[in-house]
Every structure is written in C-alpha cells, then in structure tokens.
Write an enzyme that holds these catalytic residues in place. Structure first.
Site, PDB file in Angstrom:
ATOM      1  N   ARG A  29     -45.085 -21.600  63.041  1.00  0.00           N
ATOM      2  CA  ARG A  29     -45.392 -22.367  64.261  1.00  0.00           C
ATOM      3  C   ARG A  29     -45.631 -21.450  65.459  1.00  0.00           C
ATOM      4  NH1 ARG A  29     -40.591 -26.420  64.692  1.00  0.00           N
ATOM      5  NH2 ARG A  29     -39.541 -24.604  63.788  1.00  0.00           N
ATOM      6  N   ASN A  47     -43.612 -28.872  62.345  1.00  0.00           N
ATOM      7  CA  ASN A  47     -43.245 -29.019  60.940  1.00  0.00           C
ATOM      8  C   ASN A  47     -43.323 -30.489  60.581  1.00  0.00           C
ATOM      9  OD1 ASN A  47     -42.702 -26.316  60.514  1.00  0.00           O
ATOM     10  ND2 ASN A  47     -40.503 -26.502  60.820  1.00  0.00           N
TER      11      ASN A  47
END
Length: 753
Positions: A29, A47
């Site tokens: 990320r 996520n």
C-alpha cells in the site's frame, strides 16, 4: 499478469485495479501511494479480502498501470492485476483507506530475515532503534507467525497489544518512511521487551551454558558449537542421542571455516527465508554436532536478536583464529513440537536450558526452521516451514476446497483455494499428544486464515494413524489416498501435469493397496488414478516395526534369504536376539516389505556401518556420508515381471572383506543404476517418457542426483519435488490434488447424467 484491454485504458479516466497475490504485509500500500503521488493521481488504495484494491484518476493513470508490477516491494508477489475503467469522480488527494472486510481470498507472506536497512539502524548509535531486538519494517520481520487473520492489519496480529508511541505512530503515517503502514513497527519505548539483556546471553554461551531464546516461530536452544562438552550436555538434556544439530554463524565469511560451500549454497543461505542449508562439513566443530555425517546444516542470523548475540560474542568474548558458531535447534524434548508459550517454556525448559530468555510478543503460530540442500544445482526441501510458508503451490486448474491431512511422520496439512494449494509448515510426527495438538492447531489456523470451508477431507489409506482418525472425526466427506500414490501426485501437482506419467517412489513405509508394507514402487499415474506396475523384491521384516529401528534385523533377513542364516549369530553377536532370529525368519507369517528405506537399512547393517538407529533415516544418512564416488556393479540387479531385486548386490555387500566405504559407494551407484534400468524398460513398454521421482529416499542427495542424471541420459523427462519435500512433508499436497481431481471427475459425471 495484468488482465486489461489496453485500448480501453485512456489517460485522464478513473481506473479500478484489483491486485492478487502476496500483497499484504509487504509495504504494498505505501508503495502504491508513492507511485500514485509520483504520477500526480487521485484515488485510494486499501487491503481487501482478495488482496489490494486501487482506484486512480488523472492524466497519467495508464503510466501507473504499466509501472505497478515493475517496481513492487521486495517481498511482494503479484499473481494477477485486473483493471477496469469506471466513472470519474471529483479530483481528490490519493490516500490509504482502512481495510475492507469480507470473505478472504488473499494471503499473507512468510516471515523475512532482517533487511540491510534495519540492520544498519540496529547498530547505529544515532538511531532510535539502536540495539533494539525487535526492529523491523515493511521489508522484513515477522508476518505469518504473528498473524491471527486476514486482511493483514495490526489489529489482526500479535502486535495489537502494543500501542504505538508518538515516534512510531509518526513513521507509520509518513509516506516517505520505510515503516509507512508497517504493522509490526515497534521501538524501545512502546514495543516488546526481552527478559534478559543480550550481554548476559552472550556471557552464558561463552562459558559453555545452554540458552533458550524465544525466536520467530518458537523457542530455540543455543550453545557454543565448538564446545564438545556443551553440545553433549545439550544432547543429554534434550534426549536427542544422535540426530544432527544445525549451526548458525554470524556472517557469510564465517561459513568457509566450517563447510565447503558452492555458490548456489551460499546464495541460498543469504535469501530472506534464511533456511538451514546442508553443506559438506570441514569437521571443525564439536564432533557431537553431526555424528558420523559428512554434511552439516548451517544458517545465518535471522532476526535482530541473533545479530546482537553475535555482536556481543565477538566484542565481549573474542575468539582467536575462529569465528563464533552456535548450535541453533528447536527448544523441545526430542519428538515433541516447538514451544511457543512463555509459561510453558519456563516450566518445560527448566531442566534443559541454563538461561531462558522470553519476550512479551506472542507467537500466534509456531514454525520451525526450514531445511534445504542443493542437489544437482536445484534447491531441494527437506523440511519446509518458516520463511517459505504460507507461499502457495500454483495448481494447473481451479479446484474445489480440499483439506488434506497427510500421514503420521514429518506431517503437514494442505488446504486448496481456487488454483492454489497452501501446504502448512512442518508439523512433525504425530506420535505424541503434543504433536497431535499442534497438528489440530495448524489445521485450524490454515483454514481460518484462508477463510475456506473444505468440502472433502483427504487422508492416508492407513486406518490407524492420528491423521486418519482426525479426518474420520471431522464429519466431512472423506477420500482415502494410497501413500505412494500421494507421493507421486505431489510432484504432478507442483509441475502441473495430470499424466500419464511413470512414478518411482522410494520410501520408508506406506500402507499398501493390499494392506501390505510398501515402500519401493513403480506406478503408472493418470489424473486421479494409479496402477502398480512393479515394486522392489520383498524382504522379510523380523520383529515387524522393530526392524525399522534395528537395521541389523534387515541385514539378517538378507543373509537368511541368501541361505546364509547360520552367519547371523556370529555377525550380530552383540544383539541379544541374534541367535533366535534365523528360526524366526523360517516362519511363514513373518511380515514382508518392499520398502526402499529398509533396503538402505539392510545395506548399512551388512556393512557394519550402523546396527541400530535413534532417529528416522539415521543409518541411510550415515551410509550416504561414506560415499566419495558412487560405483556401479553391472551385474548387481535382476528385473523380472516388474520386480526389481538387488540380491546380487546385497550378496557382495555381505562379504566380510568389503570395506564399508567401498560398499556404500557400490550400493548407491548400483541402486541408482538399477532404478534407471527399471524405469527405462517400463518406459519402452508403455511409451511414457515422463517420470515423477519422489519418496523419502530422494532426500539422499547422491541417490537423487544419480537417478535424475541416469533418467536424462536415457532420454526420459524426470520430475522432482522443488516446492515441497520428497519425504512425507509433501504427502498432503499429493492427497489434496488427487482428492480434487476425483471430486471434479465425480461432478463431471453427475453433470452428464
């Protein structure tokens, strides 16, 4: 791979990307965040249960899509990227959103060794992480062993109890930090703490004491690997008579002092997985490390604490002429699983370790060190665990959800999800209550982490082992799989072939389709079915299972078969039962076996290399250790009606005048050549040229390399295990693949009726 019609991707539009693979807990990320900012895109990354979802909008969105798989973090593994144009929204800053919940189809990555950047900070006096034994970042540290469930967020790990201090919280939120959204971030102010200072640990090792430390996947026992008395004390206390210990050295340069390693072995040592690598020993350690063996298992420091221990040993207790090397072995009594709980460790290790070092970060799932070797230039697993689990095996097709529970020795379990098979970490033997509890724990953790509900449980054909009983108690649909068929299928699964293939399975013991004791089998495998084409000539097993622990009994069986039973009392005079064994072998109801493992035992007994064994495979390893160059006795075998007999070779090994080393070389070379001849004849008869090679005997590097080389020379296409061990550690993968194919075939038949 990226699944997108590039003609539909135009600069300036909003794109939604779904990324599947090992993309949680690896800094993916923050990587996406930085990439989106570089291309001045709006949107978000989060996520989700399937991996990572990304939305980007801006003039250079297509450049982002192109760059995404090219610059990924070092621990990330991308299996698939799907891209979908969606309706544009008002321009916004790119951000990291909270994880989305739902049914999980992503995965977590394995634990990784301390990265160079963290190692630099560890020994930097100016760093706030200076000498902190729990330093980590998005590129390294614990993952699998601290994860309770997915998606991977701090609240779902063992770190949830440690509230971040202001400094850690600032790094966690800083996109320019290596610890941006690093879920295991911690420092001396807010993170886990050791129960004892590192200096005290090093001082104890330096004076010959045994120390237990809490590692990533469980407690470890360590001591000075050059101190023979310390190693002998460890053996006595751990009740581990002969089985070899692994050794850790502080740097790659120190390896040359104790082992002759090639480039492939040195490269394997330095991977982020940090396995134990078997190498040729230079015999400069305590002799009790690996008694009568030619190879020693070596590993490099895995976690910050290991680096700190070596630093303290080298600075506070310098050793002239030699680098420090320490025994690193699992902290348990022989045959039991790793200890992970602090209270249990303190209580149960009190009689083993002189110093017990705990810390307050929980180990969610135990994982032993992985053990590998390099055979003919390829990596071969002997034990697959920490560092590699839970990386899946990619299958040839998507299959129903299967749980496979393996056998009873070197146990693993496997769960399938889609086109992936997740093989658990090494569990060990299921002959103790603790071992069975660990097995059940591993099943629960695997299924809950993957969020799958199996429709079928596959198990070994043997009716009276713990894994079969577990399957029967599950109240799910069961599929019983013959042991050696599963060995062959594990190779077929990872190589994504459905057959037909020939399979040579050389193993210790497996419950046969006729309820017999199989172990040296030549099979024909097609999809979910197999046919037994041949086997090794049966040998009597006087005393039944005792013969597997007392190789002299198998040697006596060979002598009896050669009509030389009168020699048994003289040759094995030290064995109390020797005088009676010939009469026992005369009886008709003596159990027989086709086991290749028992053939190794017979050879070792005949050559007087070892008459009893204290751990599985001991005599085979000692027999292998005597080999300098394998040699072939061309008249050493006979093949009739698919049965391979090594009687001519065994008669030569029975000579009192034969040197044990010469005999070991003759045995390895001749057995390998005989197997190749056996396969080649069958290949000519069947027209099948692909051969799966599996079973515990293929852990033997010499036998494995010689049979592979011989198959290639004969124009065959040998397939060997690469992602799982050839021993019973790979059994559950084969069971899962067979059960899945059987279920698919059943569903296809139902669909056509």
């Amino acid at each position: 791979m990226t699944m997108v019609d590039e003609a539909t991707v135009r600069d300036g539009q909003r794109l939604r990307l779904h990324v599947r693979g090992a993309v949680q807990g690896v800094g993916f990320r923050p990587y996406v965040y930085g990439l989106a900012r570089r291309y001045r895109l709006g949107g978000f990354v989060a996520n989700d249960p399937h991996g990572v979802v990304i939305e980007v909008e801006g003039a250079r969105a297509s450049d982002f899509v192109t760059a995404l798989p090219l610059e990924k973090p070092p621990l990330a593994r991308i299996d698939e990227i799907s891209v979908q144009p969606i309706t544009a929204v008002a321009s916004e800053e790119f951000c990291i959103r909270a994880s989305e919940q739902g049914r999980v189809s992503t995965r977590i990555v394995a634990d990784a060794a301390t990265c160079p950047e963290c190692l630099g900070e560890l020994f930097d006096p100016a760093s706030r992480f200076h000498l902190y034994p729990f330093i980590s970042c998005t590129h390294c540290g614990p993952r699998y062993t601290i994860t309770e469930q997915l998606p991977y967020d701090r609240a779902a790990t063992a770190m949830k109890r440690f509230a971040m201090c202001d400094s850690c919280a600032a790094e966690y939120a800083d996109p320019n930090s290596r610890r941006f959204h690093a879920e295991a971030i911690a420092c001396p102010q807010c993170g886990p703490r050791l129960s004892h200072p590192v200096g005290e640990i090093a001082a104890a090792i330096a004076v010959g004491k045994i120390v237990a430390i809490k590692g990533l996947g469980g407690y470890q026992l360590i001591c000075d690997a050059r101190d023979e008395e310390a190693v002998k004390r460890l053996r006595q206390r751990k009740q581990r008579d002969q089985k070899p210990f692994a050794v850790m050295v502080g740097s790659i340069d120190a390896v040359a002092e104790i082992a002759a390693a090639d480039a492939a072995e040195l490269a394997l040592l330095q991977t982020v997985q940090r396995p134990i690598v078997l190498m040729t020993s230079r015999y400069r350690l305590a002799p009790a490390i690996a008694p009568e063996l030619s190879r020693v298992g070596i590993m490099l420091p895995l976690m910050p604490l290991h680096h700190l221990i070596f630093d303290a040993l080298n600075s506070g207790h310098p050793r002239a002429g030699n680098s420090w090397a320490i025994v690193t072995t699992s902290a348990n009594l022989s045959g039991e699983p790793l200890l992970t709980d602090n209270d249990q460790a303190t209580r149960r290790l009190a009689g083993i370790a002189d110093l017990i070092v705990t810390h307050d970060r929980d180990i969610v799932i135990r994982a032993d060190d992985s053990v590998v070797s390099v055979v003919a230039g390829r990596t071969q697993f002997i034990r697959r665990a920490r560092g590699y689990v839970p990386e899946p095996v990619r299958l040839a097709r998507s299959v129903p959800s299967i749980l496979a529970v393996g056998g009873t020795l070197k146990s693993t379990v496997t769960a399938t999800r889609g086109s992936e098979a997740f093989v658990s970490q090494h569990i060990g033997d299921l002959d103790t209550a603790e071992g069975v509890r660990f097995f059940e724990e591993a099943v629960h953790h695997l299924l809950s982490t993957l969020d799958v509900e199996p429709v079928v449980v596959a198990h070994d054909l043997h009716p009276n082992i713990a894994s079969t009983r577990f399957a029967e108690a599950s109240r799910r649909t069961l599929v019983a799989i013959q042991h050696h068929h599963a060995h062959a299928a594990s190779v077929m699964a990872e190589h994504r072939v459905e057959g037909p293939v020939l399979a040579l399975v050389l193993d210790g013991f497996g419950y046969g389709g006729d309820a017999g004791n199989w172990g040296g089998e030549l099979l024909l495998c097609v999809r979910a079915r197999f046919q037994r084409l041949g086997h090794l000539a049966p040998l009597k097993m006087p005393g039944g299972d005792r013969a597997a622990c007392e190789p002299w009994r198998m040697a006596a069986s060979v002598l009896h078969g050669l009509q030389r039973g009168d020699e048994i009392p003289r040759r094995f005079a030290a064995q109390p039962q020797a005088a009676r064994l010939s009469a026992l072998l005369d009886q008709r109801d003596v159990p027989k076996t086709t086991s290749a493992g028992r053939l190794f035992d017979a050879a070792a007994g005949l050559l007087r290399i070892s008459l009893v064994q204290s751990y599985e495979g001991e005599v085979a390893m000692k027999l292998e250790a005597r080999v300098r160059q394998p040699r072939v006795a061309r008249d050493g075998w006979v093949i009739e009606d698919g049965v391979l007999s090594l009687s001519p070779l065994l008669e030569r090994l029975a000579s009192d005048a034969l040197d044990p080393a010469d005999g070991a070389e003759l045995f390895h070379g001749t057995f390998a050549a005989a197997c190749v001849d056996w396969i080649a004849r069958t290949a000519r008869q069947t027209g099948i040229m692909t051969v799966a090679l599996s079973g515990g005997c293929f852990v033997n590097a010499i036998l494995s390399a010689e049979i592979e080389r011989g198959c290639l020379a004969a124009g065959l296409a040998p397939l060997l295990p690469r992602q799982v061990p050839p021993n019973d550690g790979g059994l559950s993968l084969g069971q899962a693949w067979i059960a899945a194919l059987q279920l698919i075939e059943h569903q296809d038949r139902e669909g056509t009726t």
